[in-house]
Scaffold this active site. Structure first.
Site, PDB file in Angstrom:
ATOM      1  N   THR A  95       0.455  -1.062  -0.408  1.00 49.93           N
ATOM      2  CA  THR A  95       0.116   0.178  -0.022  1.00 49.93           C
ATOM      3  C   THR A  95       0.844   1.149  -0.390  1.00 49.93           C
ATOM      4  O   THR A  95       0.573   2.268  -0.648  1.00 49.93           O
ATOM      5  CB  THR A  95      -1.425  -0.228   1.164  1.00 49.93           C
ATOM      6  OG1 THR A  95      -1.643  -1.048   1.174  1.00 49.93           O
ATOM      7  CG2 THR A  95      -1.987   1.147   1.280  1.00 49.93           C
ATOM      8  N   ARG A 179      -1.970   6.069   5.215  1.00 50.72           N
ATOM      9  CA  ARG A 179      -1.126   6.173   4.648  1.00 50.72           C
ATOM     10  C   ARG A 179      -1.600   6.784   3.193  1.00 50.72           C
ATOM     11  O   ARG A 179      -0.759   6.883   1.939  1.00 50.72           O
ATOM     12  CB  ARG A 179      -0.258   5.382   4.039  1.00 50.72           C
ATOM     13  CG  ARG A 179      -0.900   3.694   4.124  1.00 50.72           C
ATOM     14  CD  ARG A 179       0.280   2.450   4.156  1.00 50.72           C
ATOM     15  NE  ARG A 179       0.033   1.289   3.984  1.00 50.72           N
ATOM     16  CZ  ARG A 179      -0.725   0.415   5.247  1.00 50.72           C
ATOM     17  NH1 ARG A 179      -1.195   1.062   7.070  1.00 50.72           N
ATOM     18  NH2 ARG A 179      -1.075  -0.857   5.545  1.00 50.72           N
TER      19      ARG A 179
END
Length: 561
Positions: A95, A179
């Site tokens: 990710t 994030r």
């Protein structure tokens, strides 16, 4: 004298007629040129909407196509531009690196986000890609807001948009994951928001962006919008029609705490307290719906796309990743999550039409990585797949280290399938680090389940153009990456026997969708290979702004015709 005057007047008249004719000819030429000339810089879209669907394999488009409505995925792909052969050109496919690469137009070798977490060679500690101990949480008393983009080494497309317009563009990034908001927002975002689960279920931020949450965010948190999704998760369509997926009760999925089997329906109120309260929403399609609710509120309250200066709304849908990790690529839960996401996308496009104006905005949709089918399922289906025997590998490798070097301390740390050597130990043993790397790589290559092994020396010294070593090299940052890089066999995963994971160089992790739609985008499809770092320079070329500072990708010309 009179005769000369008459002649002079005739000459002047002739000159005037000739001049007028010449001027008329010039006007005609200018008009003709104007008709033929293309407008070099058209009025850009009022708003760019970047959509990252976490853990979306390309084949989720085709596999569930007949279940999608006309106004979501079908509208984007049918009226937009679909890149069918779109790949990550680096590993690890996870990710943090994924979002960073989409928005910087570069790979981890350049932007420095080499994993979600990694071993920091300077501090000797594991670090988190968005973690920042120098900032404070905003909107919560916990440390869940202590995040910033400070580990990024280069600018993002969102940064360049803000810089181009002297900070008059607005950039807002939204995701369940910190994030997934911080890295797309870049260094200059007006705001990045992420979701804190637990007992509160609020959207929060960081002092990097603001001193306090705006009034509209506080009102949204107080509205009970998140709590409205504390309900039963039932299939959006009759479960018997989900023939594109496995049976509902199979051993390749894991149940929630308090459940006997991972089957529909999921009674979220009954499961609530034993599964993290609001964190439970992450592992359902309702997490995506909540993300969109909040993003649409940001669209309205921040007046994004309200004037001719281009704004940017970055949305990352994370629940697809959580559901995939728990239930696996071939589960009915994943299928239902995408059917519901399709409806959310239709809701997003309708709102953009109303607020920004149809034809006044541009959307791109991609993913941060794909996923492997559950290896246990593949093995039962007769495909070569499984799980590396880590205990055996560690035992064999430990014996090798002790026999060869007299100690196991030559390995300082491991992360993201990379080994980090202890240079002090190597120096004390009077060994050549590059020779040690080569010896370790040769030893590991002989172990069952390990496909290929490369060394840091190879990554720094060679220039690979294709294949697995090129993918590894694109993910190799000279200051941050390890000394020995391990690639496990295709179909094998370091994971539990339930659920899917990702992170490798293999096609199931690299092949993801890419769709452009809206203003400036023609209808079409492309079969040649495109890569994740191509997205940001394509947007930059369309907007006429500077490329992000570390860009390694190339504009996709077909999208811009």
């Amino acid at each position: 004298m009179e005769s000369f005057y008459i002649k002079g007047r005739g000459f002047m008249l002739l000159a005037l007629l000739l001049t007028a004719g010449h001027l008329a000819a010039q006007v005609t030429i200018r008009e003709r040129r104007g008709e033929q000339r293309e407008e070099v810089f058209d009025q850009p879209p009022k708003l760019i909407v970047g959509i990252v669907v976490d853990q979306m394999r390309f084949d989720y488009l085709s596999r569930f196509w007949n279940h999608y409505g006309e106004d979501g995925f079908r509208r984007l792909a049918g009226d937009g531009f679909l890149c069918r052969n779109h790949h990550f050109n680096y590993a690890p496919t996870s990710t943090g690196p994924g979002h960073a690469s989409v928005y910087t137009g570069a790979t981890p070798a350049v932007h420095g986000i080499i994993g979600n977490n990694w071993y920091d060679k300077e501090t000797g500690e594991d670090v988190y890609c968005a973690g920042d101990s120098q900032v404070q949480s905003v909107g919560t008393e916990s440390g869940a807001g202590m995040n910033s983009p400070h580990r990024l080494l280069v600018t993002t497309i969102t940064d360049e948009l803000r810089l181009h317009h002297q900070m008059r563009s607005k950039v807002v990034a939204v995701s369940l994951k910190d994030r997934g908001a911080v890295l797309p927002g870049g260094f200059t975002a007006n705001a990045a928001y992420w979701f804190e689960g637990g007992q509160d279920g609020n959207w929060i931020s960081s002092s990097y962006y603001m001193e306090a949450l705006p009034d509209w965010v506080r009102k949204f948190n107080a509205s009970g919008a998140a709590g409205a999704y504390k309900r039963v998760w039932e299939p959006a369509e009759p479960l018997r029609t989900y023939v594109e997926s496995n049976l509902d009760n199979v051993p390749y999925e894991s149940p929630f705490a308090g459940q006997e089997a991972p089957v529909f329906p999921y009674d979220l109120p009954a499961l609530w307290d034993g599964n993290g309260a609001f964190d439970l929403l992450r592992i359902t399609p309702f997490g995506n719906s909540l993300t969109l609710d909040f993003a649409l509120e940001a669209l309205k309250e921040e007046e994004l796309g309200a004037d001719l200066i281009t704004d940017f709304l970055a949305i990352s849908f994370s629940s697809t990743d959580y559901v995939g990790h728990k239930f696996g690529v071939d589960s009915k839960e994943v299928q239902d999550t995408y059917i519901r996401l399709d409806r959310d996308l239709a809701r997003l496009l309708d709102e953009l039409d109303d607020r920004v104006g149809e034809g006044e905005y541009t959307v791109f949709l991609t993913s941060d990585h794909g996923a492997v089918p559950v290896p246990a399922y593949l093995a039962d289906a007769g495909v070569r797949a499984g799980y590396p025997d880590n205990a055996l590998i560690q035992k064999q490798f430990g014996e090798f280290l002790r026999y060869t070097y007299g100690t196991t301390e030559i390995i300082k740390a491991s992360s993201n399938s990379q080994l980090f050597l202890d240079r002090d130990v190597i120096r004390n043993l009077e060994l050549d680090p590059s020779e040690v790397e080569a010896q370790l790589a040769a030893e590991l290559l002989g172990y069952e389940g390990i496909y290929q092994v490369y060394t840091g020396t190879q990554m720094r010294g060679a220039s690979y153009k294709q294949g697995i070593p090129a993918i590894l090299q694109n993910g190799f940052n000279q200051k941050r990456s390890g000394d020995v890089l391990i690639v496990y066999d295709p179909g094998f995963a370091q994971y539990s026997p339930t659920g899917s994971t990702h992170g490798t160089v293999h096609n199931y992790d690299t092949h993801v969708p890419l769709i452009f739609y809206g203003k400036g985008i023609p209808r079409g499809q492309l079969y040649r290979r495109t890569e994740i770092p191509d997205i940001a320079p394509t947007l930059a070329a369309m907007l006429g702004i500077a490329f992000p500072s570390g860009t390694t990708g190339e504009p996709i010309a077909e999208v811009l015709k």
